[in-house]
Design a protein around this motif. Structure first.
Motif, PDB file in Angstrom:
ATOM      1  N   ARG A   1      -4.153  -3.369  -7.584  1.00 10.54           N
ATOM      2  CA  ARG A   1      -4.690  -3.723  -6.266  1.00 10.54           C
ATOM      3  C   ARG A   1      -3.668  -4.566  -5.517  1.00 10.54           C
ATOM      4  O   ARG A   1      -2.960  -5.376  -6.111  1.00 10.54           O
ATOM      5  CB  ARG A   1      -5.987  -4.514  -6.414  1.00 10.54           C
ATOM      6  CG  ARG A   1      -7.132  -3.723  -7.030  1.00 10.54           C
ATOM      7  CD  ARG A   1      -8.349  -4.617  -7.216  1.00 10.54           C
ATOM      8  NE  ARG A   1      -9.484  -3.862  -7.740  1.00 10.54           N
ATOM      9  CZ  ARG A   1     -10.690  -3.819  -7.158  1.00 10.54           C
ATOM     10  NH1 ARG A   1     -10.918  -4.509  -6.054  1.00 10.54           N
ATOM     11  NH2 ARG A   1     -11.672  -3.111  -7.678  1.00 10.54           N
TER      12      ARG A   1
ATOM     13  N   THR B   1       0.874  -1.182   0.000  1.00  8.93           N
ATOM     14  CA  THR B   1       0.000   0.000   0.000  1.00  8.93           C
ATOM     15  C   THR B   1       0.905   1.224   0.000  1.00  8.93           C
ATOM     16  O   THR B   1       1.048   1.898   1.014  1.00  8.93           O
ATOM     17  CB  THR B   1      -0.922  -0.010   1.231  1.00  8.93           C
ATOM     18  OG1 THR B   1      -0.139  -0.238   2.412  1.00  8.93           O
ATOM     19  CG2 THR B   1      -1.970  -1.123   1.115  1.00  8.93           C
TER      20      THR B   1
ATOM     21  N   GLU C   1     -11.014  -4.833   9.938  1.00  7.43           N
ATOM     22  CA  GLU C   1      -9.720  -5.176   9.340  1.00  7.43           C
ATOM     23  C   GLU C   1      -8.879  -5.987  10.315  1.00  7.43           C
ATOM     24  O   GLU C   1      -8.311  -7.031   9.954  1.00  7.43           O
ATOM     25  CB  GLU C   1      -8.950  -3.904   8.986  1.00  7.43           C
ATOM     26  CG  GLU C   1      -9.599  -3.014   7.952  1.00  7.43           C
ATOM     27  CD  GLU C   1      -8.944  -1.646   7.902  1.00  7.43           C
ATOM     28  OE1 GLU C   1      -9.193  -0.930   6.912  1.00  7.43           O
ATOM     29  OE2 GLU C   1      -8.206  -1.265   8.839  1.00  7.43           O
TER      30      GLU C   1
ATOM     31  N   ASN D   1     -14.770  -0.207  -2.535  1.00  6.59           N
ATOM     32  CA  ASN D   1     -13.401  -0.648  -2.809  1.00  6.59           C
ATOM     33  C   ASN D   1     -13.165  -2.120  -2.499  1.00  6.59           C
ATOM     34  O   ASN D   1     -12.042  -2.599  -2.620  1.00  6.59           O
ATOM     35  CB  ASN D   1     -12.419   0.218  -2.021  1.00  6.59           C
ATOM     36  CG  ASN D   1     -12.454   1.653  -2.472  1.00  6.59           C
ATOM     37  OD1 ASN D   1     -12.011   1.984  -3.564  1.00  6.59           O
ATOM     38  ND2 ASN D   1     -13.013   2.534  -1.646  1.00  6.59           N
TER      39      ASN D   1
ATOM     40  N   GLU E   1     -12.861  -3.669   0.193  1.00 11.18           N
ATOM     41  CA  GLU E   1     -11.666  -3.650   1.027  1.00 11.18           C
ATOM     42  C   GLU E   1     -11.429  -4.937   1.811  1.00 11.18           C
ATOM     43  O   GLU E   1     -10.286  -5.374   1.955  1.00 11.18           O
ATOM     44  CB  GLU E   1     -11.712  -2.452   1.976  1.00 11.18           C
ATOM     45  CG  GLU E   1     -11.576  -1.124   1.264  1.00 11.18           C
ATOM     46  CD  GLU E   1     -11.622   0.061   2.207  1.00 11.18           C
ATOM     47  OE1 GLU E   1     -11.124  -0.051   3.357  1.00 11.18           O
ATOM     48  OE2 GLU E   1     -12.160   1.107   1.824  1.00 11.18           O
TER      49      GLU E   1
ATOM     50  N   ILE F   1     -15.854   0.974   2.207  1.00 13.83           N
ATOM     51  CA  ILE F   1     -15.402  -0.412   2.256  1.00 13.83           C
ATOM     52  C   ILE F   1     -16.060  -1.229   1.146  1.00 13.83           C
ATOM     53  O   ILE F   1     -15.417  -2.055   0.486  1.00 13.83           O
ATOM     54  CB  ILE F   1     -15.696  -1.018   3.642  1.00 13.83           C
ATOM     55  CG1 ILE F   1     -14.759  -0.392   4.680  1.00 13.83           C
ATOM     56  CG2 ILE F   1     -15.547  -2.538   3.629  1.00 13.83           C
ATOM     57  CD1 ILE F   1     -15.073  -0.789   6.113  1.00 13.83           C
TER      58      ILE F   1
ATOM     59  N   GLY G   1      -6.621   0.296   4.435  1.00 15.23           N
ATOM     60  CA  GLY G   1      -7.667   1.304   4.536  1.00 15.23           C
ATOM     61  C   GLY G   1      -7.361   2.529   3.700  1.00 15.23           C
ATOM     62  O   GLY G   1      -6.461   2.548   2.870  1.00 15.23           O
TER      63      GLY G   1
ATOM     64  N   GLU H   1     -10.312  -7.632  -0.560  1.00 16.72           N
ATOM     65  CA  GLU H   1      -8.942  -7.310  -0.968  1.00 16.72           C
ATOM     66  C   GLU H   1      -7.949  -7.712   0.122  1.00 16.72           C
ATOM     67  O   GLU H   1      -6.888  -8.283  -0.168  1.00 16.72           O
ATOM     68  CB  GLU H   1      -8.821  -5.810  -1.238  1.00 16.72           C
ATOM     69  CG  GLU H   1      -9.384  -5.371  -2.567  1.00 16.72           C
ATOM     70  CD  GLU H   1      -8.493  -5.814  -3.713  1.00 16.72           C
ATOM     71  OE1 GLU H   1      -7.315  -5.421  -3.752  1.00 16.72           O
ATOM     72  OE2 GLU H   1      -8.972  -6.562  -4.568  1.00 16.72           O
TER      73      GLU H   1
END
Length: 331
Positions: free
Chosen positions: A80, A32, A245, A213, A215, A210, A104, A218
Motif C-alpha cells: 500500500r 501508485t 480526494e 480499499n 482509499e 473507496i 484512485g 490510505e
C-alpha cells in the motif's frame, strides 16, 4: 495507439513530472506505479532512481519489462502506498527527492471484468485493489442498511443513498448479490437518470470501491508519510480524480504551508513552521487535447508542493467517514 500503449500515458503525466523536476542522481517514489507511466517519465532523466509502489500484484508483474529496461535504477514493491516511509527505510533511504501519486482506481483495473470495479462488464463484485481483505460483495451482504446508506452518501455523494441501501437490503434477502451488473440493475431501479447523465449506479460503485480499499485513509496516511521522507527541496505531486480526494490533498497542503502565528485575540496559539511551500495555488487540469483522448482526464486535478527544512507536522486523522471494519461489524 493501442489500449496497452495508452495505459503508459498517465493523466497529467508530463505536468506532474515537470512539477517534480527530476534531476540526475535523485531518488523518487512513484507511490501508485500502475502501468509505470510516471516512472518511465522520471527515468527519462539520466541517473535518476525510482521506487515504484503498488498494492496490485498485476501492476507489479506488468512492470517486469520496465524493470529490465531501467538497468538497476528501478525497484518495485508490492504494498500500500500509505507504507511508503517504511518502504523507503527498507531500501536504506532516509530521504527522497520527490514523490508522485495518482490517486484512485487505475484504467487497467476498470477494464478488467474479473476485478469487479465496473458494471460495463459483468463480473464478480470484488473491487479490491490488492488480493486480500473483504470484497464489495461482502459489504453488500453484511452491512446494516443504515451503514450502507452512510457509505453511499459520504463516499459516493449519492443523494438517493437511503433508497439505494433499502433496495440492496431487500434484494439480498431474495438472493446473494455477487455480480456487478446485478448490483447495477438494483440501483438503476431506484435512481432515475436523464439521457446524457452518468449511469445511476456510478456513485454507488465509487462508494463501495473507496470503502473496500480504504482509499481516503490510505491517502491521508500516504501524504503524511511523504512529508516524513521528502528531503528539504524535495517535491510532492498528487493527481486526484474526484472531490473527496482533492479536498484531502488541498487541506493537507494548505495546513502544511500556512504561515503566521496566533491572532491578536488568541496570541497564545502557536503556528507550526510550514513543512511545505505550495507550487500551485490553483490545481493544474488537463488540456482539451488530453481530455478528448482520455475522458477520465476531465476530472483530474494536480497539486504540488516543495518540502521545507521544517520538521514534519504531527498527524492525527479525526475524519468522520465510515471505516470498513466498523461497517462490516455493524457499528
Amino acid at each position: 495507439m493501442s489500449t496497452a500503449d495508452q495505459r503508459h500515458v498517465p493523466v497529467l503525466g508530463p505536468e506532474a513530472v515537470e512539477m517534480l523536476a527530476p534531476r540526475a542522481g535523485g531518488t523518487y517514489v512513484d507511490a501508485t506505479f500502475g502501468a509505470g507511466g510516471y516512472t518511465r517519465l522520471i527515468l527519462a532523466t539520466a541517473g535518476t532512481r525510482v521506487i515504484g509502489i503498488d498494492r496490485d500484484s498485476t501492476a507489479i508483474a506488468g512492470g517486469a519489462s520496465l524493470l529490465a529496461e531501467a538497468g538497476g535504477r528501478l525497484t518495485l514493491v508490492e504494498n500500500r502506498f500509505s507504507a511508503l516511509a517504511d518502504i523507503c527505510a527498507s531500501q536504506d533511504l532516509t530521504y527522497v527527492d520527490g514523490v508522485v501519486m495518482d490517486v484512485g482506481v487505475s484504467s487497467m483495473q476498470l477494464d478488467s471484468a474479473a476485478r469487479g470495479f465496473s458494471f460495463r462488464f459483468d463480473g464478480p463484485l470484488d473491487m479490491r485493489m490488492g488480493g486480500t481483505g473483504p470484497t464489495a460483495a461482502d459489504v453488500v451482504a453484511h452491512a446494516a442498511e443504515r451503514d450502507l446508506a452512510d457509505v453511499i452518501y459520504i463516499f459516493g455523494e449519492e443523494r438517493h443513498s437511503r433508497a439505494v441501501a433499502r433496495a440492496i437490503v431487500a434484494a439480498r434477502k431474495e438472493q446473494p448479490i455477487t455480480m456487478t451488473r446485478q448490483l447495477a440493475d438494483i440501483v438503476a431501479r431506484v435512481v432515475r437518470s436523464k439521457p446524457g447523465d452518468i449511469h445511476p449506479a456510478t456513485r454507488t460503485f465509487q462508494a463501495l470501491r473507496i470503502l473496500v480499499n480504504e482509499e481516503l485513509d490510505e491517502l491521508e496516511q500516504a501524504l503524511a508519510a511523504a512529508e516524513r521522507v521528502l528531503a528539504p527541496g524535495g517535491r510532492l505531486a498528487v493527481v486526484s480524480f474526484h472531490s473527496l480526494e482533492d479536498r484531502i490533498v488541498k487541506t493537507f497542503l494548505a495546513e502544511r504551508s500556512r504561515t503566521g502565528g496566533g491572532s491578536r485575540h488568541r496570541p497564545e496559539v502557536a503556528q507550526e513552521v510550514p513543512s511545505f511551500q505550495l507550487l500551485n495555488r490553483k490545481p493544474v487540469v488537463a488540456a482539451e487535447a488530453e481530455t478528448e483522448a482520455n475522458p477520465r482526464a476531465r476530472s483530474a486535478k494536480l497539486r504540488g508542493a516543495e518540502r521545507t527544512a521544517a520538521p514534519a507536522h504531527a498527524s492525527a486523522s479525526s475524519s468522520p467517514w465510515p471505516r470498513l471494519v466498523d461497517v462490516l461489524r455493524g457499528g
